[in-house]
Motif scaffolding. Sequence first.
Motif, PDB file in Angstrom:
ATOM      1  N   SER A 117       0.837  -1.207   0.000  1.00  0.00           N
ATOM      2  CA  SER A 117       0.000   0.000   0.000  1.00  0.00           C
ATOM      3  C   SER A 117       0.869   1.254   0.000  1.00  0.00           C
ATOM      4  O   SER A 117       0.543   2.256  -0.648  1.00  0.00           O
ATOM      5  CB  SER A 117      -0.916   0.006   1.225  1.00  0.00           C
ATOM      6  N   MET A 118       1.970   1.187   0.727  1.00  0.00           N
ATOM      7  CA  MET A 118       2.909   2.305   0.797  1.00  0.00           C
ATOM      8  C   MET A 118       3.413   2.672  -0.597  1.00  0.00           C
ATOM      9  O   MET A 118       3.410   3.849  -0.995  1.00  0.00           O
ATOM     10  CB  MET A 118       4.092   1.917   1.688  1.00  0.00           C
ATOM     11  N   VAL A 119       3.809   1.665  -1.351  1.00  0.00           N
ATOM     12  CA  VAL A 119       4.338   1.912  -2.689  1.00  0.00           C
ATOM     13  C   VAL A 119       3.246   2.446  -3.609  1.00  0.00           C
ATOM     14  O   VAL A 119       3.458   3.393  -4.371  1.00  0.00           O
ATOM     15  CB  VAL A 119       4.947   0.622  -3.272  1.00  0.00           C
ATOM     16  N   GLU A 120       2.060   1.831  -3.543  1.00  0.00           N
ATOM     17  CA  GLU A 120       0.971   2.263  -4.418  1.00  0.00           C
ATOM     18  C   GLU A 120       0.588   3.720  -4.135  1.00  0.00           C
ATOM     19  O   GLU A 120       0.393   4.511  -5.061  1.00  0.00           O
ATOM     20  CB  GLU A 120      -0.244   1.345  -4.236  1.00  0.00           C
ATOM     21  N   LEU A 121       0.467   4.089  -2.864  1.00  0.00           N
ATOM     22  CA  LEU A 121       0.083   5.457  -2.522  1.00  0.00           C
ATOM     23  C   LEU A 121       1.192   6.458  -2.857  1.00  0.00           C
ATOM     24  O   LEU A 121       0.917   7.609  -3.185  1.00  0.00           O
ATOM     25  CB  LEU A 121      -0.273   5.557  -1.036  1.00  0.00           C
ATOM     26  N   VAL A 123       3.078   6.427  -5.422  1.00  0.00           N
ATOM     27  CA  VAL A 123       3.140   6.716  -6.855  1.00  0.00           C
ATOM     28  C   VAL A 123       1.839   7.296  -7.392  1.00  0.00           C
ATOM     29  O   VAL A 123       1.774   7.691  -8.559  1.00  0.00           O
ATOM     30  CB  VAL A 123       3.504   5.450  -7.673  1.00  0.00           C
ATOM     31  N   VAL A 124       0.795   7.339  -6.553  1.00  0.00           N
ATOM     32  CA  VAL A 124      -0.494   7.844  -7.033  1.00  0.00           C
ATOM     33  C   VAL A 124      -0.374   9.290  -7.511  1.00  0.00           C
ATOM     34  O   VAL A 124      -1.045   9.708  -8.459  1.00  0.00           O
ATOM     35  CB  VAL A 124      -1.577   7.703  -5.938  1.00  0.00           C
ATOM     36  N   GLY A 125       0.519  10.050  -6.874  1.00  0.00           N
ATOM     37  CA  GLY A 125       0.713  11.437  -7.261  1.00  0.00           C
ATOM     38  C   GLY A 125       1.219  11.601  -8.682  1.00  0.00           C
ATOM     39  O   GLY A 125       0.865  12.570  -9.374  1.00  0.00           O
ATOM     40  N   SER A 126       2.032  10.654  -9.137  1.00  0.00           N
ATOM     41  CA  SER A 126       2.563  10.744 -10.499  1.00  0.00           C
ATOM     42  C   SER A 126       1.456  10.601 -11.534  1.00  0.00           C
ATOM     43  O   SER A 126       1.489  11.242 -12.593  1.00  0.00           O
ATOM     44  CB  SER A 126       3.641   9.675 -10.727  1.00  0.00           C
ATOM     45  N   PHE A 127       0.460   9.773 -11.230  1.00  0.00           N
ATOM     46  CA  PHE A 127      -0.672   9.621 -12.151  1.00  0.00           C
ATOM     47  C   PHE A 127      -1.547  10.876 -12.139  1.00  0.00           C
ATOM     48  O   PHE A 127      -2.033  11.311 -13.181  1.00  0.00           O
ATOM     49  CB  PHE A 127      -1.504   8.392 -11.769  1.00  0.00           C
ATOM     50  N   SER A 140      -1.961  14.284  -3.111  1.00  0.00           N
ATOM     51  CA  SER A 140      -2.710  13.211  -3.773  1.00  0.00           C
ATOM     52  C   SER A 140      -2.728  11.957  -2.909  1.00  0.00           C
ATOM     53  O   SER A 140      -3.777  11.312  -2.740  1.00  0.00           O
ATOM     54  CB  SER A 140      -2.078  12.891  -5.134  1.00  0.00           C
ATOM     55  N   ALA A 141      -1.563  11.600  -2.355  1.00  0.00           N
ATOM     56  CA  ALA A 141      -1.475  10.409  -1.505  1.00  0.00           C
ATOM     57  C   ALA A 141      -2.389  10.540  -0.291  1.00  0.00           C
ATOM     58  O   ALA A 141      -3.128   9.607   0.053  1.00  0.00           O
ATOM     59  CB  ALA A 141      -0.033  10.185  -1.068  1.00  0.00           C
ATOM     60  N   ALA A 142      -2.358  11.702   0.353  1.00  0.00           N
ATOM     61  CA  ALA A 142      -3.190  11.923   1.540  1.00  0.00           C
ATOM     62  C   ALA A 142      -4.674  11.875   1.200  1.00  0.00           C
ATOM     63  O   ALA A 142      -5.481  11.280   1.933  1.00  0.00           O
ATOM     64  CB  ALA A 142      -2.838  13.267   2.177  1.00  0.00           C
ATOM     65  N   ALA A 143      -5.047  12.477   0.079  1.00  0.00           N
ATOM     66  CA  ALA A 143      -6.459  12.525  -0.320  1.00  0.00           C
ATOM     67  C   ALA A 143      -7.004  11.124  -0.577  1.00  0.00           C
ATOM     68  O   ALA A 143      -8.091  10.760  -0.081  1.00  0.00           O
ATOM     69  CB  ALA A 143      -6.617  13.392  -1.565  1.00  0.00           C
ATOM     70  N   PHE A 144      -6.252  10.318  -1.329  1.00  0.00           N
ATOM     71  CA  PHE A 144      -6.741   8.975  -1.642  1.00  0.00           C
ATOM     72  C   PHE A 144      -6.741   8.076  -0.403  1.00  0.00           C
ATOM     73  O   PHE A 144      -7.606   7.212  -0.252  1.00  0.00           O
ATOM     74  CB  PHE A 144      -5.919   8.363  -2.766  1.00  0.00           C
ATOM     75  N   LEU A 145      -5.772   8.262   0.482  1.00  0.00           N
ATOM     76  CA  LEU A 145      -5.749   7.486   1.723  1.00  0.00           C
ATOM     77  C   LEU A 145      -7.013   7.757   2.536  1.00  0.00           C
ATOM     78  O   LEU A 145      -7.656   6.814   3.036  1.00  0.00           O
ATOM     79  CB  LEU A 145      -4.500   7.827   2.541  1.00  0.00           C
ATOM     80  N   VAL A 319      -4.241   1.515  -8.779  1.00  0.00           N
ATOM     81  CA  VAL A 319      -3.568   1.855  -7.532  1.00  0.00           C
ATOM     82  C   VAL A 319      -4.587   1.991  -6.400  1.00  0.00           C
ATOM     83  O   VAL A 319      -4.382   1.493  -5.291  1.00  0.00           O
ATOM     84  CB  VAL A 319      -2.766   3.168  -7.698  1.00  0.00           C
ATOM     85  N   MET A 320      -5.695   2.669  -6.678  1.00  0.00           N
ATOM     86  CA  MET A 320      -6.751   2.813  -5.669  1.00  0.00           C
ATOM     87  C   MET A 320      -7.314   1.451  -5.280  1.00  0.00           C
ATOM     88  O   MET A 320      -7.617   1.194  -4.113  1.00  0.00           O
ATOM     89  CB  MET A 320      -7.860   3.719  -6.209  1.00  0.00           C
ATOM     90  N   SER A 321      -7.447   0.570  -6.256  1.00  0.00           N
ATOM     91  CA  SER A 321      -7.964  -0.777  -6.002  1.00  0.00           C
ATOM     92  C   SER A 321      -7.045  -1.559  -5.075  1.00  0.00           C
ATOM     93  O   SER A 321      -7.491  -2.224  -4.143  1.00  0.00           O
ATOM     94  CB  SER A 321      -8.136  -1.517  -7.330  1.00  0.00           C
ATOM     95  N   VAL A 322      -5.732  -1.468  -5.342  1.00  0.00           N
ATOM     96  CA  VAL A 322      -4.767  -2.189  -4.505  1.00  0.00           C
ATOM     97  C   VAL A 322      -4.836  -1.692  -3.060  1.00  0.00           C
ATOM     98  O   VAL A 322      -4.846  -2.489  -2.120  1.00  0.00           O
ATOM     99  CB  VAL A 322      -3.333  -2.025  -5.060  1.00  0.00           C
TER     100      VAL A 322
END
Length: 490
Positions: A117-121, A123-127, A140-145, A319-322
């Motif tokens: 989850s750490m890795v997925e979150l 990299v979410v910002g790059s997308f 982005s990471a904080a928002a999706f978390l 990424v959100m799914s993972v």
Amino acid sequence: MAENQSTKPRETDDVPVPASLRKSLKNRHIQLIALGGAIGTGLFYGSSESIALAGPSILLAYLIGGLAIFMIVRALSEMSVEDPKAGAFSYYATQYWSKRAGFVSGWNYWFNYILVSMVELSVVGSFVNYWFPAIPTWVSAAAFLIIIAAANLLGVSQFGEFEFWFAIIKIVAVVAMILGGLAVIIFALPTDSGVPASFANWFNIDGGFFPNGLMSQSSDGSWTGLLMALVVVMFSFGGTELIGITAGETEDPRRTIPRATNDIIWRILVFYIGALGVIMAVVPWNTIDGKSSPFVQIFDSVGVHVAAGILNFVCLTAVMSVYNSGLYANSRMLYSLAKQGNAPAYLGKLNKNGVPVAGVLTSAVITAIAVVVVFLWPEFAFNYLMSIATIAGVINWTMIMITEMKFRRVAEAGKAPEDSALHGLSGKEALAAIHFKLPFAKITPWVVLAFLALVVVLMCFSPSYRVAVIAGVIWLAILFVSYQLTQVKK
């Protein structure tokens, strides 16, 4: 049907019925959760690395690795159908092996998903930056978390709905790519490479189907070939065991779990072997360099340049799914560990919706801390923490296979738990009564264990994965010591 927490009228002396996990996941949820678990960024982007190692023979590597994963999930599902419980393999390890095994299995899986989850979150910002470059990646990471954590707090049916639609998006993307690639081949559309699209490209480009053989050493000292590709392939299948975690909250596990499990093999055939087979028929495999996704390259090669933006959206949902799956699995694992006495008791409490709130919030907070580590010390995080996550998957699969053998011995001895469908039976009668049997159960676990041992040996030939093997030994030692310390305190 899902049970609701209820209370008797105030004028009676009865107390409220204790909250329990809700069996709210429907067949469509389980089917798509199982399917989504096998499709992620590992397929969309990671497949470039495996193709570079093995060329077209990567198709064979996915078939071999997929068969091994299928048998691992079959072993887990055999136990899940007979005794559906939250925490799955940790609960089964405790019940049929030992409390120490349950501790190691549960905490290993929990920590593994924290790191994934750490890795997925991270990299979410790059997308997100693909469309909105001004937004800081940590925002982005904080928002999706927060969004995913909030969804998990609503209830298991909401988690199922999120995963259902995440999986639909990924499936549509892969099917569109396969159909688009087939159209290029059938109608002989021109490509940028100048090489006519054809399945014959598997055999007549730069060394044929086995360009690097089973295993060979290149001029720079690195190892390549079909066997080395198996290492990359196996870790792209991480997440398929989520089927077992959902068993405790499934409406009809005896019907749904077998269907979802048996469908894994054709999913691998279609979504991995089918997709990559079409890609390498359209795009020469030796031009797939990892600078962009093979899925983008196949559309770029015929002049469809919007594919990058579409795939960016698909990867964002992947990424959100993972993370959604990881948070769900981790909260149920902590709940199960608490019920076993292998974790603090507060993690075993449920709210009125049947959600282990403490497990959700604890996992979310620890993940947030891990993401901060990535942003502050990216080299440390990716080189060492991900090495542990890599080997943790092998430890998890190994313990599932050993636990399945223990489960059969307990059932045969007539010692199945009282709430198990096998309770009261023994000997061949108990084994014959198993509803969803692992094929060739006397030899399959040993074959799978030997295969996993081979994967670990192959990891030692790669400098990046060699760190994972060393980290795995240290990580297991930490888990064993931690268990002993908890027993001393008690």
